[in-house]
Motif scaffolding. Structure first.
Motif, mmCIF file in Angstrom:
data_model
loop_
_atom_site.group_PDB
_atom_site.id
_atom_site.type_symbol
_atom_site.label_atom_id
_atom_site.label_comp_id
_atom_site.label_asym_id
_atom_site.label_seq_id
_atom_site.Cartn_x
_atom_site.Cartn_y
_atom_site.Cartn_z
ATOM 1 N N LEU A 120 45.200 42.256 -67.452
ATOM 2 C CA LEU A 120 46.185 42.849 -67.015
ATOM 3 C C LEU A 120 47.079 42.779 -67.758
ATOM 4 C CD1 LEU A 120 47.616 44.685 -64.029
ATOM 5 C CD2 LEU A 120 47.949 41.864 -63.224
ATOM 6 N N ALA A 121 47.395 41.075 -68.097
ATOM 7 C CA ALA A 121 48.226 40.633 -68.749
ATOM 8 C C ALA A 121 49.260 41.771 -69.933
ATOM 9 C CB ALA A 121 48.640 39.304 -69.475
ATOM 10 N N PRO A 122 48.492 41.928 -70.655
ATOM 11 C CA PRO A 122 49.221 42.785 -72.150
ATOM 12 C C PRO A 122 49.813 44.083 -71.596
ATOM 13 C CG PRO A 122 46.523 42.067 -72.884
ATOM 14 C CD PRO A 122 47.015 41.331 -71.249
ATOM 15 N N TRP A 123 48.443 44.672 -70.807
ATOM 16 C CA TRP A 123 49.395 45.649 -69.547
ATOM 17 C C TRP A 123 50.593 45.255 -69.164
ATOM 18 C CZ3 TRP A 123 50.072 47.401 -64.519
ATOM 19 C CH2 TRP A 123 50.669 48.871 -64.357
ATOM 20 N N LEU A 124 50.585 44.714 -68.887
ATOM 21 C CA LEU A 124 52.180 43.893 -68.312
ATOM 22 C C LEU A 124 53.105 44.460 -69.213
ATOM 23 C CD1 LEU A 124 51.282 41.886 -65.117
ATOM 24 C CD2 LEU A 124 51.422 44.280 -64.953
ATOM 25 N N TYR A 125 53.025 42.950 -70.272
ATOM 26 C CA TYR A 125 54.410 42.828 -71.089
ATOM 27 C C TYR A 125 54.262 44.285 -71.826
ATOM 28 C CZ TYR A 125 53.850 38.359 -70.087
ATOM 29 O OH TYR A 125 54.323 36.862 -69.073
ATOM 30 N N ALA A 126 53.529 45.508 -71.743
ATOM 31 C CA ALA A 126 53.253 46.891 -72.100
ATOM 32 C C ALA A 126 54.946 47.420 -72.389
ATOM 33 C CB ALA A 126 52.072 47.221 -73.011
ATOM 34 N N ILE A 127 54.071 47.346 -70.723
ATOM 35 C CA ILE A 127 55.202 47.915 -70.171
ATOM 36 C C ILE A 127 56.363 47.483 -70.325
ATOM 37 C CG2 ILE A 127 56.554 48.674 -67.181
ATOM 38 C CD1 ILE A 127 53.053 48.773 -66.795
ATOM 39 N N GLY A 128 57.134 46.511 -69.926
ATOM 40 C CA GLY A 128 57.848 45.117 -70.193
ATOM 41 C C GLY A 128 58.459 45.833 -71.601
ATOM 42 N N ARG A 129 57.737 45.089 -72.663
ATOM 43 C CA ARG A 129 58.704 45.372 -73.998
ATOM 44 C C ARG A 129 59.173 47.170 -74.218
ATOM 45 N NH1 ARG A 129 53.768 42.910 -75.890
ATOM 46 N NH2 ARG A 129 52.441 45.129 -75.842
ATOM 47 N N HIS A 130 58.415 48.298 -73.695
ATOM 48 C CA HIS A 130 58.955 49.647 -73.093
ATOM 49 C C HIS A 130 60.726 49.364 -72.719
ATOM 50 C CE1 HIS A 130 56.040 51.569 -75.326
ATOM 51 N NE2 HIS A 130 55.255 51.111 -74.415
ATOM 52 N N LYS A 131 60.012 49.010 -71.778
ATOM 53 C CA LYS A 131 61.857 48.897 -71.098
ATOM 54 C C LYS A 131 62.643 48.088 -71.546
ATOM 55 C CE LYS A 131 60.150 51.238 -68.026
ATOM 56 N NZ LYS A 131 60.313 52.407 -67.803
#
Length: 177
Positions: A73-84
């Motif tokens: 889950l963490a990579p998915w969460l942080y990828a969204i955060g990076r995009h934002k």
């Protein structure tokens, strides 16, 4: 993920996706804390980390169906955060003006914090498991003797002895008798 188990967070999210509102609330609270700490380290002057947190949480909610439940889950969460974060930087303009004085202290603090975390981990690794848990509870997490004793299911005298021996072992190991 700074002390949060990815498997536990993924379990919470899976449960939330199955309709458990309490699990979803817990997941969002934990995720907000993780993204907030991450965003604070990366935001530059003119960007409010809290805006990044809110946009990321909204995107997680909207895109929750895109997470592969068999993956981490963490990579998915942080990828969204990076995009934002990138979106926020783009909105700020191509060449944001940042005075070095505005970020100088933060950059130095991040470097110091990383070194400090490494040194603490190195020192704790030299201790027995019992000493490590007591020293961590009191010296790192800031618990009182009584709180540490309760959480570790020990009596207060045993906690004091383990703390004293643990700190003495660290002092001997690193040359500060």
């Amino acid at each position: 993920m700074s002390g949060v188990d990815d498997r536990e967070l993924a379990r919470l999210f899976r449960t939330a996706l199955e309709g458990d509102e309490r699990a979803y609330g817990d997941f969002l609270r934990i995720t907000a804390d993780l993204i907030r700490a991450w965003a604070r380290r990366r935001a530059i002057a003119g960007l409010d980390p809290e805006d990044i947190v809110q946009e990321t949480l909204l995107a997680i909610h909207v895109k929750r169906h895109t997470w592969r439940s068999d993956g981490p889950l963490a990579p998915w969460l942080y990828a969204i955060g990076r995009h934002k974060l990138v979106d926020a930087l783009r909105r700020q303009g191509r060449y944001p003006r940042v005075e070095i004085g505005e970020v100088e202290d933060r950059l130095a603090a991040e470097e110091e914090e990383t070194v400090r975390d490494w040194e603490i981990g190195r020192a704790l690794a030299t201790l027995t498991p019992g000493q490590r848990s007591v020293v961590t509870a009191i010296s790192v997490e800031g618990r009182t003797i009584a709180e540490a004793a309760r959480s570790l299911d020990m009596n207060e005298t045993a906690v004091r002895v383990a703390l004293h021996r643990g700190l003495a072992a660290i002092a001997r190991r690193f040359g500060r008798d």
